[in-house]
Structure formats: C-alpha cells, structure tokens
Write a protein that holds these residues in place. Sequence first.
Motif, mmCIF file in Angstrom:
data_model
loop_
_atom_site.group_PDB
_atom_site.id
_atom_site.type_symbol
_atom_site.label_atom_id
_atom_site.label_comp_id
_atom_site.label_asym_id
_atom_site.label_seq_id
_atom_site.Cartn_x
_atom_site.Cartn_y
_atom_site.Cartn_z
ATOM 1 N N ALA A 207 0.833 -1.206 0.000
ATOM 2 C CA ALA A 207 0.000 0.000 0.000
ATOM 3 C C ALA A 207 0.870 1.260 0.000
ATOM 4 O O ALA A 207 0.566 2.248 -0.685
ATOM 5 C CB ALA A 207 -0.923 -0.008 1.213
ATOM 6 N N LYS A 208 1.963 1.236 0.753
ATOM 7 C CA LYS A 208 2.893 2.370 0.792
ATOM 8 C C LYS A 208 3.477 2.639 -0.598
ATOM 9 O O LYS A 208 3.563 3.791 -1.053
ATOM 10 C CB LYS A 208 4.001 2.068 1.800
ATOM 11 C CG LYS A 208 5.129 3.079 1.832
ATOM 12 C CD LYS A 208 6.231 2.590 2.779
ATOM 13 C CE LYS A 208 7.466 3.483 2.703
ATOM 14 N NZ LYS A 208 8.571 2.965 3.570
ATOM 15 N N ALA A 209 3.886 1.572 -1.270
ATOM 16 C CA ALA A 209 4.470 1.722 -2.605
ATOM 17 C C ALA A 209 3.433 2.231 -3.601
ATOM 18 O O ALA A 209 3.732 3.089 -4.441
ATOM 19 C CB ALA A 209 5.033 0.389 -3.068
ATOM 20 N N LEU A 230 -4.557 -4.798 -8.585
ATOM 21 C CA LEU A 230 -3.600 -5.336 -9.558
ATOM 22 C C LEU A 230 -2.243 -4.647 -9.441
ATOM 23 O O LEU A 230 -1.196 -5.291 -9.568
ATOM 24 C CB LEU A 230 -4.153 -5.195 -10.975
ATOM 25 C CG LEU A 230 -5.093 -6.300 -11.444
ATOM 26 C CD1 LEU A 230 -5.752 -5.931 -12.765
ATOM 27 C CD2 LEU A 230 -4.319 -7.615 -11.599
ATOM 28 N N LEU A 231 -2.256 -3.341 -9.212
ATOM 29 C CA LEU A 231 -0.995 -2.633 -9.052
ATOM 30 C C LEU A 231 -0.256 -3.145 -7.816
ATOM 31 O O LEU A 231 0.966 -3.352 -7.853
ATOM 32 C CB LEU A 231 -1.237 -1.128 -8.957
ATOM 33 C CG LEU A 231 0.011 -0.246 -8.820
ATOM 34 C CD1 LEU A 231 1.019 -0.521 -9.939
ATOM 35 C CD2 LEU A 231 -0.370 1.233 -8.797
ATOM 36 N N GLU A 232 -0.984 -3.392 -6.740
ATOM 37 C CA GLU A 232 -0.337 -3.931 -5.545
ATOM 38 C C GLU A 232 0.158 -5.363 -5.776
ATOM 39 O O GLU A 232 1.164 -5.776 -5.197
ATOM 40 C CB GLU A 232 -1.296 -3.873 -4.357
ATOM 41 C CG GLU A 232 -1.513 -2.453 -3.850
ATOM 42 C CD GLU A 232 -2.207 -2.400 -2.495
ATOM 43 O OE1 GLU A 232 -2.266 -3.446 -1.804
ATOM 44 O OE2 GLU A 232 -2.683 -1.319 -2.115
ATOM 45 N N PRO A 278 17.725 2.743 -9.841
ATOM 46 C CA PRO A 278 18.620 2.934 -8.693
ATOM 47 C C PRO A 278 17.879 3.425 -7.446
ATOM 48 O O PRO A 278 18.504 3.987 -6.539
ATOM 49 C CB PRO A 278 19.600 3.997 -9.200
ATOM 50 C CG PRO A 278 18.790 4.821 -10.138
ATOM 51 C CD PRO A 278 17.801 3.878 -10.788
ATOM 52 N N TYR A 279 16.565 3.226 -7.393
ATOM 53 C CA TYR A 279 15.751 3.668 -6.261
ATOM 54 C C TYR A 279 14.433 2.912 -6.273
ATOM 55 O O TYR A 279 14.053 2.290 -7.273
ATOM 56 C CB TYR A 279 15.460 5.179 -6.352
ATOM 57 C CG TYR A 279 14.939 5.603 -7.717
ATOM 58 C CD1 TYR A 279 13.651 5.280 -8.148
ATOM 59 C CD2 TYR A 279 15.754 6.299 -8.612
ATOM 60 C CE1 TYR A 279 13.188 5.623 -9.403
ATOM 61 C CE2 TYR A 279 15.302 6.654 -9.872
ATOM 62 C CZ TYR A 279 14.015 6.322 -10.261
ATOM 63 O OH TYR A 279 13.556 6.658 -11.519
ATOM 64 N N ASP A 280 13.741 2.936 -5.137
ATOM 65 C CA ASP A 280 12.318 2.602 -5.080
ATOM 66 C C ASP A 280 11.691 3.521 -4.042
ATOM 67 O O ASP A 280 12.277 4.565 -3.696
ATOM 68 C CB ASP A 280 12.080 1.105 -4.803
ATOM 69 C CG ASP A 280 12.662 0.626 -3.477
ATOM 70 O OD1 ASP A 280 12.947 1.478 -2.593
ATOM 71 O OD2 ASP A 280 12.841 -0.585 -3.310
ATOM 72 N N TRP A 281 10.512 3.183 -3.534
ATOM 73 C CA TRP A 281 9.808 4.077 -2.622
ATOM 74 C C TRP A 281 10.506 4.222 -1.271
ATOM 75 O O TRP A 281 10.200 5.128 -0.515
ATOM 76 C CB TRP A 281 8.379 3.591 -2.414
ATOM 77 C CG TRP A 281 8.294 2.128 -2.142
ATOM 78 C CD1 TRP A 281 8.347 1.491 -0.961
ATOM 79 C CD2 TRP A 281 8.179 1.105 -3.128
ATOM 80 N NE1 TRP A 281 8.276 0.142 -1.125
ATOM 81 C CE2 TRP A 281 8.162 -0.133 -2.455
ATOM 82 C CE3 TRP A 281 8.082 1.105 -4.528
ATOM 83 C CZ2 TRP A 281 8.059 -1.355 -3.119
ATOM 84 C CZ3 TRP A 281 7.990 -0.109 -5.187
ATOM 85 C CH2 TRP A 281 7.971 -1.315 -4.484
ATOM 86 N N ASN A 282 11.477 3.363 -0.980
ATOM 87 C CA ASN A 282 12.211 3.457 0.274
ATOM 88 C C ASN A 282 13.527 4.217 0.136
ATOM 89 O O ASN A 282 14.282 4.318 1.101
ATOM 90 C CB ASN A 282 12.485 2.058 0.829
ATOM 91 C CG ASN A 282 11.217 1.402 1.342
ATOM 92 O OD1 ASN A 282 10.424 2.039 2.025
ATOM 93 N ND2 ASN A 282 11.005 0.139 1.002
ATOM 94 N N GLY A 283 13.809 4.743 -1.059
ATOM 95 C CA GLY A 283 15.010 5.545 -1.261
ATOM 96 C C GLY A 283 15.992 4.918 -2.227
ATOM 97 O O GLY A 283 15.660 3.971 -2.950
ATOM 98 N N PRO A 284 17.230 5.429 -2.254
ATOM 99 C CA PRO A 284 18.249 4.908 -3.182
ATOM 100 C C PRO A 284 18.572 3.451 -2.876
ATOM 101 O O PRO A 284 18.508 3.005 -1.725
ATOM 102 C CB PRO A 284 19.455 5.810 -2.925
ATOM 103 C CG PRO A 284 18.912 7.026 -2.269
ATOM 104 C CD PRO A 284 17.728 6.579 -1.474
#
Length: 470
Positions: A207-209, A230-232, A278-284
């Motif tokens: 859900a965060k992503a 579906l996205l999740e 080189p990143y996602d929702w949690n950072g680099p």
Amino acid sequence: MARIGVINISDGRDYVHSGITDFIRSNEDKLVASLTAAGHEVVRAPSAVSANTLATSHARGIEAADVDLTVLHYCVWAFPHFTMLAAGALRGPLVLVANTDPVQPGMVGMLAAGGALDQIGRDHVRLWGAPEDPALIAEIGVRASAASAVARLRGATFGRIGGRPMGMNTTVANTDQWQRKFGIDVEEIDQWEIVRRAEAADAGEKAKARAWLEQHATVRYDGAKLTPELLERQIGSYLAMRELIDEWHLDFSGIKGQPELTGHFATMDVAEAFLNDPYDWNGPKETHVCATEADMDGALTMQLMKHISGTPVLFADVRHYHADRDIWDLCNSGQHATWFAARSDDPAENLARVTLHPEVFFFPAGGASVEHVAAPGEMTLGRLTRKDGEYRLQLMLGEFENYDEPTTAELTARSTPEWPHAFARLDAPAETFLSRFGANHIHAIPGDRRAELRAVCALLDIALDEFTRG
C-alpha cells in the motif's frame, strides 16, 4: 572505477639502480596521483623491481590485493626478465606503460619487455606518455574499467525465473558455456515463487508503494485491466523478487513472464522496471539487472554495461523503423527503467514523466505498463549475440531523440502508445542493422563507451561486430 596495481620495473645493476631510484619514484608518484584523481583505487608495489626476487614478490603482493589490472611502468631501461617473472605471478590483464621522458630509455625497456611477452604468448597492452598526460590516464582507465567489468562477472550467479518464453531461442544460453567463458553460475527458479511470495508480501508495504506511485507518477486506473489491487499485486512481485535476490544471492536475473504470468497473474512490468532502477519508494538502492522474457544474453549484456557505466541499462525490443525519419522505436512492454525518463537520480523527476497504463490485449492478466519516453542524449547500444555457437558483441553508437508533443504522440501511436519508448538514431544503415543484428532485443547506456566494450571483447576473446555508417 577500477582497482589498479602499479609496479615499476628498473635496471638490475645495483650501481645503475641506485642512481635512478629517485627518478623512478618521482614518475611513479605522478602516475599514481593521476590515476587516483581519475577515481581509481591504486595499489602500488613497495619499491621498484631491481632484482629477480623483487619481481616475483612484488607481483605476488599485487596479485593478492585482488586488482583488476596491473600497470608495469617503464621510465628507465629495465631488465626484461623482471617483467617475465612478474607476469608469471600475475593472472590478470597487463598494461605496459612507457614514460616518454627522453632523459631515460623507458620506451626501450617497454619494447624489450613486450617483445619477450609476445614470445611466450602473454597478452598485454602497450601505452606510452607522460604520467600526467590525461590521454594516457584515460587509456589506462578504459582498460581498467573493462577489466573490472569482466572480473566482476566471474563468480556471479544469474537467477533464471522460468524457462524459454514463447519459443525465443535467443533468450536461452548454454550454462556450461557461461561457466567456462564467463565464470557465471545459473540458478533455476520456478515462476511459482513470484506468485507465492507476492501474495504473502507485506500488505502495508504494498500500500505504501502504491501511494508513492500515485503521488509521483500518473496512474490511469480503468477498473478492469488496472486496479489498485492489480498494481499492488505487481508491487508484491517486485518484493518477491527482492526476497529471491537476497535469499539466493543473485547478482542479476531474468523473469520469463510470458505467457503464464501475463496470462493468469499480472505482468512483470513494474517489478522489472524498479529492479533496474537505482531507487524505489524506500530511497536509493543498488541497481539490479533484471531482463524480461528471462533473456540470458540480454541480462549478460546489461550486467557488463552496468559495470562499465555505473548507470541503469536500457532493455528494449527493436520495435519499428521510421524510414521517413531514419529513427528506430525501441519499445518493450514496461521493461525500461524509469530512470531513463529524465536520467535523474531523483525518482520524483523521472516519475513525473511516467504514466502507468492498463496493460494491452497481449497480457490478459492485466496490471500496469510503465510508459515514458527516454530522455535525449548520446548512447552506446549493443548486445552479446551468438553465431554458430560463439559469442560476439554487436556494438554501435547512437543518439536518443525527443520531439514536440504532437510528433511524439503520432510516433508512439504507430506501435503501442501504452509502452515505454526510446527514439534512437543509430550510426548504422537500416539495411546493415536488419541484415546482421542477431536478436530482437537491444541494450543501451549513456555516452560513448565503445572503447571499454572493445577492450572487454579482447579480454574475453569475443569477436567484435561493430556497426557504423563509415
């Protein structure tokens, strides 16, 4: 950058060596400072080699330091057998460098040493110039970067998720050949692992992503082929892959996807795009090369290019040739890393140019495709392909182009507007490319990195098939 060993070779006569020690040390200091300023890590021998025992012991010390490449430096006349003894203790690539200062016959020393290495069939590269010469340092850097890229393949593990997709023989390589040629192991993993782990992934993390993507990108839910659920599921597939990478210690990977996952679970577009970012929702994070359609040679090419460039690597189909413009539409589902949208390390800047569309009819399970147009700039394009069972690197220079919105919309509409696109002008005639290129997939990194990739071919004893209008 690379880890470079430096050994100075000197004269074996005590009365000569004692008179040139300061000259050798001064030139070595300049060379080491120049290489360090260029970003390389330098490991230097304790002293110049002036005896056969030092040739062996210094070389063993450099070898134990696990360098990518060793520079044997000649700024004076040097006894050639010192080079032979040092080379015998060094397994990695050698670059012989002659100082061109006319005070001492360093070039003579390099030629004598190089000729002796030729006689025993020991590969090496010869360069010359002042130790502060930027051109010389760049030439050493090219070979060091190539050597580092090749060395980092050896001992790596490729994770193949699933098998051959849709009968594509060019995506399947011989694992024995990979082990022998590149030192790479292949771990076979079933696609069920993605389904199982995606469903069990942390709901809060998914859900965060999703909220992060909705905030930074444009998400076009349609209530059928693309829904929040579906996205999740796709985000869960990414989390599943991160688990597999960590558990199996995978250095790079490929996901079959078609037709099982795309027909009955969800497309892997989101997972593949963000693995290559080189990143996602949690950072680099560190970029992980993941090839769609479990393309082994594609992933191998991308891994080499990643080690050369330090950037994400583009994966695309050669989808269409616009003859009226002499440009190619490089397009493949959602595989393009979102980094290519703006080539920024700030994900918000890239995702502002990204739209998540409902998947097209090819993929009935649905999910999002990750659409954007690659930012403009000079690119190196190519792929490791096989001819009669032997590897070759097909290589060319090109340029990605951007256009005004009406032109871009018109060009993307001719193929699949929901998918990512890179519009490329290649330094190769269309007739040459279509007649010779050995796959439907192609890969690219920013800038002109052909010199490093040519050096990779020499190190791996792979044929170079370079395309050019010249």
